[in-house]
Design an enzyme around this catalytic site. Structure first.
Site, PDB file in Angstrom:
ATOM      1  N   ASP A  18     -10.652   3.378  39.126  1.00  0.00           N
ATOM      2  CA  ASP A  18     -10.219   4.436  38.200  1.00  0.00           C
ATOM      3  C   ASP A  18      -8.935   5.169  38.592  1.00  0.00           C
ATOM      4  O   ASP A  18      -8.859   6.401  38.479  1.00  0.00           O
ATOM      5  CB  ASP A  18     -11.342   5.465  38.001  1.00  0.00           C
ATOM      6  CG  ASP A  18     -12.613   4.851  37.437  1.00  0.00           C
ATOM      7  OD1 ASP A  18     -12.654   3.634  37.206  1.00  0.00           O
ATOM      8  OD2 ASP A  18     -13.580   5.605  37.246  1.00  0.00           O
ATOM      9  N   ASP A  60     -12.287   3.946  33.598  1.00  0.00           N
ATOM     10  CA  ASP A  60     -13.077   4.690  32.633  1.00  0.00           C
ATOM     11  C   ASP A  60     -12.422   4.451  31.283  1.00  0.00           C
ATOM     12  O   ASP A  60     -11.190   4.493  31.178  1.00  0.00           O
ATOM     13  CB  ASP A  60     -13.001   6.190  32.967  1.00  0.00           C
ATOM     14  CG  ASP A  60     -14.296   6.761  33.490  1.00  0.00           C
ATOM     15  OD1 ASP A  60     -15.248   6.000  33.702  1.00  0.00           O
ATOM     16  OD2 ASP A  60     -14.343   7.981  33.697  1.00  0.00           O
ATOM     17  N   HIS A  62     -13.603   5.714  27.730  1.00  0.00           N
ATOM     18  CA  HIS A  62     -14.604   6.358  26.898  1.00  0.00           C
ATOM     19  C   HIS A  62     -14.258   6.345  25.406  1.00  0.00           C
ATOM     20  O   HIS A  62     -13.106   6.585  25.037  1.00  0.00           O
ATOM     21  CB  HIS A  62     -14.779   7.817  27.322  1.00  0.00           C
ATOM     22  CG  HIS A  62     -15.277   7.993  28.706  1.00  0.00           C
ATOM     23  ND1 HIS A  62     -16.445   7.425  29.153  1.00  0.00           N
ATOM     24  CD2 HIS A  62     -14.781   8.691  29.756  1.00  0.00           C
ATOM     25  CE1 HIS A  62     -16.646   7.775  30.416  1.00  0.00           C
ATOM     26  NE2 HIS A  62     -15.646   8.523  30.801  1.00  0.00           N
ATOM     27  N   HIS A  79     -11.563  12.964  28.729  1.00  0.00           N
ATOM     28  CA  HIS A  79     -10.703  12.210  29.651  1.00  0.00           C
ATOM     29  C   HIS A  79     -10.859  10.714  29.384  1.00  0.00           C
ATOM     30  O   HIS A  79     -11.891  10.267  28.898  1.00  0.00           O
ATOM     31  CB  HIS A  79     -11.047  12.517  31.113  1.00  0.00           C
ATOM     32  CG  HIS A  79     -12.414  12.054  31.519  1.00  0.00           C
ATOM     33  ND1 HIS A  79     -13.561  12.758  31.223  1.00  0.00           N
ATOM     34  CD2 HIS A  79     -12.823  10.941  32.185  1.00  0.00           C
ATOM     35  CE1 HIS A  79     -14.605  12.110  31.691  1.00  0.00           C
ATOM     36  NE2 HIS A  79     -14.206  10.993  32.272  1.00  0.00           N
ATOM     37  N   LYS A 104     -15.563   0.345  32.126  1.00  0.00           N
ATOM     38  CA  LYS A 104     -16.845   1.047  32.184  1.00  0.00           C
ATOM     39  C   LYS A 104     -16.750   2.347  31.400  1.00  0.00           C
ATOM     40  O   LYS A 104     -15.669   2.736  30.971  1.00  0.00           O
ATOM     41  CB  LYS A 104     -17.244   1.311  33.633  1.00  0.00           C
ATOM     42  CG  LYS A 104     -16.276   2.191  34.393  1.00  0.00           C
ATOM     43  CD  LYS A 104     -16.625   2.243  35.856  1.00  0.00           C
ATOM     44  CE  LYS A 104     -15.786   3.259  36.602  1.00  0.00           C
ATOM     45  NZ  LYS A 104     -15.971   4.639  36.168  1.00  0.00           N
ATOM     46  N   CYS A 143     -17.031   8.346  41.063  1.00  0.00           N
ATOM     47  CA  CYS A 143     -17.012   6.913  40.742  1.00  0.00           C
ATOM     48  C   CYS A 143     -16.831   6.017  41.963  1.00  0.00           C
ATOM     49  O   CYS A 143     -17.394   4.921  42.008  1.00  0.00           O
ATOM     50  CB  CYS A 143     -15.966   6.625  39.674  1.00  0.00           C
ATOM     51  SG  CYS A 143     -16.385   7.408  38.089  1.00  0.00           S
TER      52      CYS A 143
END
Length: 189
Positions: A18, A60, A62, A79, A104, A143
């Site tokens: 990340d 990440d 999202h 974020h 993810k 993470c």
């Protein structure tokens, strides 16, 4: 013992967690001095590329309205929203063209802090005959911690590249290191 990029050998992999714009200074959820991991990781990436070690980079990613966002009752501000500038890898991170991107945080019903959480990463590493993983990135106490612990529970030897990670808080970082040590993660301190 300090981990060094020249430790990489057959059976190893590098996992970068990340290192995205939103987690670096100026981002939506900045980790203090998060951008300082980039040159350290670039040294590891160069060594991995030179030695044929596979590189995996998690992100990440999202969807809008993700359950981890405070607006949805979660603990974090907005974020790493899909297709946003904040979700992009740090522009100075020298990911090789053959790096595998592990996405993810896409599930609508749960968060996925670990690069191993329902991503198929463990299966892929076994297919590549990886036995040991070196892990760095952001954030050490979220993470990176989850990835290191899941790596151990999946049966891999895990080495945390300490100078290639930063925590959300100093206290969180200290607790994360204790948890990793207890799980058998080697810390390169």
């Amino acid at each position: 013992m300090t981990a060094s990029p020249n430790e990489l050998k057959p059976g190893d992999a590098l996992i970068i967690v990340d290192v995205q714009n939103d987690f670096c200074p100026g981002g939506a959820l900045p980790i203090e001095r998060g951008d300082e991991v980039v040159p350290v990781l670039n040294d590891w990436i160069a060594a991995a590329k030179a030695g044929g070690t596979p590189v995996y980079a998690s992100r990440d990613y999202h969807p809008q309205g993700h359950m981890s966002f405070d607006e949805s009752g979660g603990p974090w501000p907005l974020h790493c929203i899909q297709d946003s500038d904040g979700a992009r890898f740090h522009p100075d991170l020298n990911l090789p063209s053959d790096a595998t991107v592990v996405t993810k945080g896409v599930r609508l019903d749960q968060d996925q802090n670990s690069a191993f959480d329902q991503t198929g990463l463990a299966t892929e590493l076994r297919k590549q005959e990886v036995r040991r993983v070196f892990v760095g990135g952001l954030a050490e106490d979220v993470c990176v911690l989850a990835t290191a612990l899941d790596g151990r529970s999946e049966g891999f030897d895990v080495v945390l590249i300490e100078d290639a990670t930063r925590p959300v808080t100093a206290e969180g970082g200290a607790t994360a290191r204790q948890q990793m040590r207890a799980a058998g993660v080697r810390l390169s301190d």
